[in-house]
Design a protein around this motif. Sequence first.
Motif, PDB file in Angstrom:
ATOM      1  N   ALA A  46       0.764  -1.334   0.327  1.00 57.82           N
ATOM      2  CA  ALA A  46      -0.237  -0.272  -0.033  1.00 57.82           C
ATOM      3  C   ALA A  46       0.666   1.246  -0.112  1.00 57.82           C
ATOM      4  CB  ALA A  46      -0.828  -0.182   1.250  1.00 57.82           C
ATOM      5  N   PHE A  47       0.522   2.201  -0.773  1.00 59.90           N
ATOM      6  CA  PHE A  47       1.096   3.758  -0.709  1.00 59.90           C
ATOM      7  C   PHE A  47       0.043   4.602  -0.698  1.00 59.90           C
ATOM      8  CE2 PHE A  47       1.409   2.398  -5.056  1.00 59.90           C
ATOM      9  CZ  PHE A  47       0.729   3.590  -5.463  1.00 59.90           C
ATOM     10  N   THR A  48       0.530   4.918  -0.086  1.00 61.18           N
ATOM     11  CA  THR A  48      -0.387   6.936  -0.201  1.00 61.18           C
ATOM     12  C   THR A  48       1.045   8.158  -0.626  1.00 61.18           C
ATOM     13  OG1 THR A  48      -1.948   6.579   1.216  1.00 61.18           O
ATOM     14  CG2 THR A  48      -1.619   8.587   0.253  1.00 61.18           C
ATOM     15  N   LEU A  49       0.620   8.734  -1.725  1.00 63.69           N
ATOM     16  CA  LEU A  49       2.061   9.913  -2.132  1.00 63.69           C
ATOM     17  C   LEU A  49       1.192  10.832  -2.942  1.00 63.69           C
ATOM     18  CD1 LEU A  49       4.446   7.149  -4.524  1.00 63.69           C
ATOM     19  CD2 LEU A  49       4.238   8.510  -1.234  1.00 63.69           C
ATOM     20  N   SER A  93      -5.606   2.388  -2.885  1.00 64.05           N
ATOM     21  CA  SER A  93      -6.611   2.172  -2.450  1.00 64.05           C
ATOM     22  C   SER A  93      -7.565   2.379  -3.381  1.00 64.05           C
ATOM     23  CB  SER A  93      -6.275   1.971  -1.561  1.00 64.05           C
ATOM     24  OG  SER A  93      -6.857   3.517  -0.193  1.00 64.05           O
ATOM     25  N   ASP A  94      -7.345   4.435  -3.693  1.00 64.54           N
ATOM     26  CA  ASP A  94      -7.461   4.186  -5.232  1.00 64.54           C
ATOM     27  C   ASP A  94      -8.079   3.238  -6.764  1.00 64.54           C
ATOM     28  OD1 ASP A  94      -7.624   6.517  -3.137  1.00 64.54           O
ATOM     29  OD2 ASP A  94      -6.071   7.593  -4.375  1.00 64.54           O
ATOM     30  N   PHE A  95      -7.540   2.853  -6.561  1.00 66.50           N
ATOM     31  CA  PHE A  95      -7.400   2.322  -7.636  1.00 66.50           C
ATOM     32  C   PHE A  95      -8.204   0.805  -7.567  1.00 66.50           C
ATOM     33  CE2 PHE A  95      -3.418   5.004  -8.489  1.00 66.50           C
ATOM     34  CZ  PHE A  95      -4.353   5.652  -9.694  1.00 66.50           C
ATOM     35  N   SER A  96      -8.880   0.449  -6.245  1.00 65.81           N
ATOM     36  CA  SER A  96      -9.318  -0.749  -5.740  1.00 65.81           C
ATOM     37  C   SER A  96     -10.576  -1.515  -6.513  1.00 65.81           C
ATOM     38  CB  SER A  96     -10.267  -1.199  -4.425  1.00 65.81           C
ATOM     39  OG  SER A  96     -10.305  -1.601  -4.356  1.00 65.81           O
ATOM     40  N   GLY A  97     -10.561  -2.099  -7.371  1.00 63.51           N
ATOM     41  CA  GLY A  97     -11.154  -2.933  -8.296  1.00 63.51           C
ATOM     42  C   GLY A  97     -10.729  -2.636  -9.666  1.00 63.51           C
ATOM     43  N   GLU A  98      -9.761  -2.270  -9.592  1.00 61.13           N
ATOM     44  CA  GLU A  98      -9.509  -2.078 -11.345  1.00 61.13           C
ATOM     45  C   GLU A  98      -7.590  -2.326 -11.624  1.00 61.13           C
ATOM     46  OE1 GLU A  98     -10.139   2.167 -12.650  1.00 61.13           O
ATOM     47  OE2 GLU A  98      -9.300   2.871 -10.642  1.00 61.13           O
ATOM     48  N   ARG A  99      -7.433  -2.301 -12.317  1.00 61.98           N
ATOM     49  CA  ARG A  99      -5.883  -3.049 -13.020  1.00 61.98           C
ATOM     50  C   ARG A  99      -4.543  -1.520 -13.467  1.00 61.98           C
ATOM     51  NH1 ARG A  99      -6.379  -6.771 -17.345  1.00 61.98           N
ATOM     52  NH2 ARG A  99      -8.384  -5.604 -18.327  1.00 61.98           N
ATOM     53  N   VAL A 100      -3.255  -1.051 -12.513  1.00 66.27           N
ATOM     54  CA  VAL A 100      -3.068  -0.622 -12.246  1.00 66.27           C
ATOM     55  C   VAL A 100      -1.141  -0.993 -12.659  1.00 66.27           C
ATOM     56  CG1 VAL A 100      -2.792  -0.367  -9.923  1.00 66.27           C
ATOM     57  CG2 VAL A 100      -2.351   1.824 -11.507  1.00 66.27           C
ATOM     58  N   SER A 107      -8.431   1.170 -22.509  1.00 68.39           N
ATOM     59  CA  SER A 107      -9.962   0.553 -22.934  1.00 68.39           C
ATOM     60  C   SER A 107      -8.946  -0.612 -22.777  1.00 68.39           C
ATOM     61  CB  SER A 107      -9.006   1.058 -24.335  1.00 68.39           C
ATOM     62  OG  SER A 107      -9.954   2.106 -24.997  1.00 68.39           O
ATOM     63  N   ALA A 108      -7.871  -1.429 -22.384  1.00 71.06           N
ATOM     64  CA  ALA A 108      -8.102  -2.612 -22.225  1.00 71.06           C
ATOM     65  C   ALA A 108      -8.114  -2.953 -20.491  1.00 71.06           C
ATOM     66  CB  ALA A 108      -6.391  -3.262 -22.165  1.00 71.06           C
ATOM     67  N   GLY A 109      -8.363  -1.738 -19.917  1.00 71.40           N
ATOM     68  CA  GLY A 109      -8.780  -1.819 -18.171  1.00 71.40           C
ATOM     69  C   GLY A 109      -7.435  -1.458 -17.238  1.00 71.40           C
ATOM     70  N   TYR A 110      -6.486  -0.972 -17.799  1.00 69.65           N
ATOM     71  CA  TYR A 110      -5.439  -0.232 -17.124  1.00 69.65           C
ATOM     72  C   TYR A 110      -5.962   1.046 -17.019  1.00 69.65           C
ATOM     73  CZ  TYR A 110      -3.774  -5.804 -18.027  1.00 69.65           C
ATOM     74  OH  TYR A 110      -3.674  -6.469 -18.201  1.00 69.65           O
ATOM     75  N   ARG A 111      -4.728   0.857 -16.120  1.00 68.30           N
ATOM     76  CA  ARG A 111      -4.715   3.194 -15.361  1.00 68.30           C
ATOM     77  C   ARG A 111      -3.455   2.717 -15.156  1.00 68.30           C
ATOM     78  NH1 ARG A 111      -8.865   5.059 -12.252  1.00 68.30           N
ATOM     79  NH2 ARG A 111      -7.813   6.974 -12.015  1.00 68.30           N
ATOM     80  N   VAL A 112      -2.169   3.821 -15.142  1.00 67.54           N
ATOM     81  CA  VAL A 112      -0.955   4.310 -15.472  1.00 67.54           C
ATOM     82  C   VAL A 112      -0.732   5.326 -14.748  1.00 67.54           C
ATOM     83  CG1 VAL A 112       0.728   4.853 -16.718  1.00 67.54           C
ATOM     84  CG2 VAL A 112      -0.482   3.693 -17.669  1.00 67.54           C
TER      85      VAL A 112
END
Length: 159
Positions: free
Chosen positions: A15-18, A29-36, A65-70
Amino acid sequence: MTDYPRLVAGDAAPAFTLSDQNGDSVSLSDFSGERVIVYFYPAAMTPGCTTQACDFRDNLASLQSAGYRVVGVSKDSPEKLAAFAERDALTFPLLSDEDLTVHKAYGAYGEKNSYGRILTGTLRSTVVVDETGAVQLALYNVKATGHVGMLRRKLGVDD
């Protein structure tokens, strides 16, 4: 010098918060339920890091579009990251890890060979975290050029 343990598929992503380039807090955790895709780079506004960041920028729509955040992570200050984002029109979060805590937790810091010299610093690395917070893929000592294309192939993201 102690190298920090590297993550492998199946590990829980630390986990991190930056702070991002706007001074806002961003947590894994902001990306929970998503792929990052969390990628670590040595320094904003350097040639290799610019090449890599612009490659992510240019592939962002297809990755999303493929479900990834960066998100990109470096030891740079939020102010330097803001200048980097503005200069190169980077539209994804750039996170500041000035004390290297997250770098070390992800195994993205340690000894590296730079033009025949052994240095200690950021290891250009990419960790893909799945929807459950587990490591899907961890790549270390990647090249700046061509990395996003290789990552897309490994993730099965079509053009």
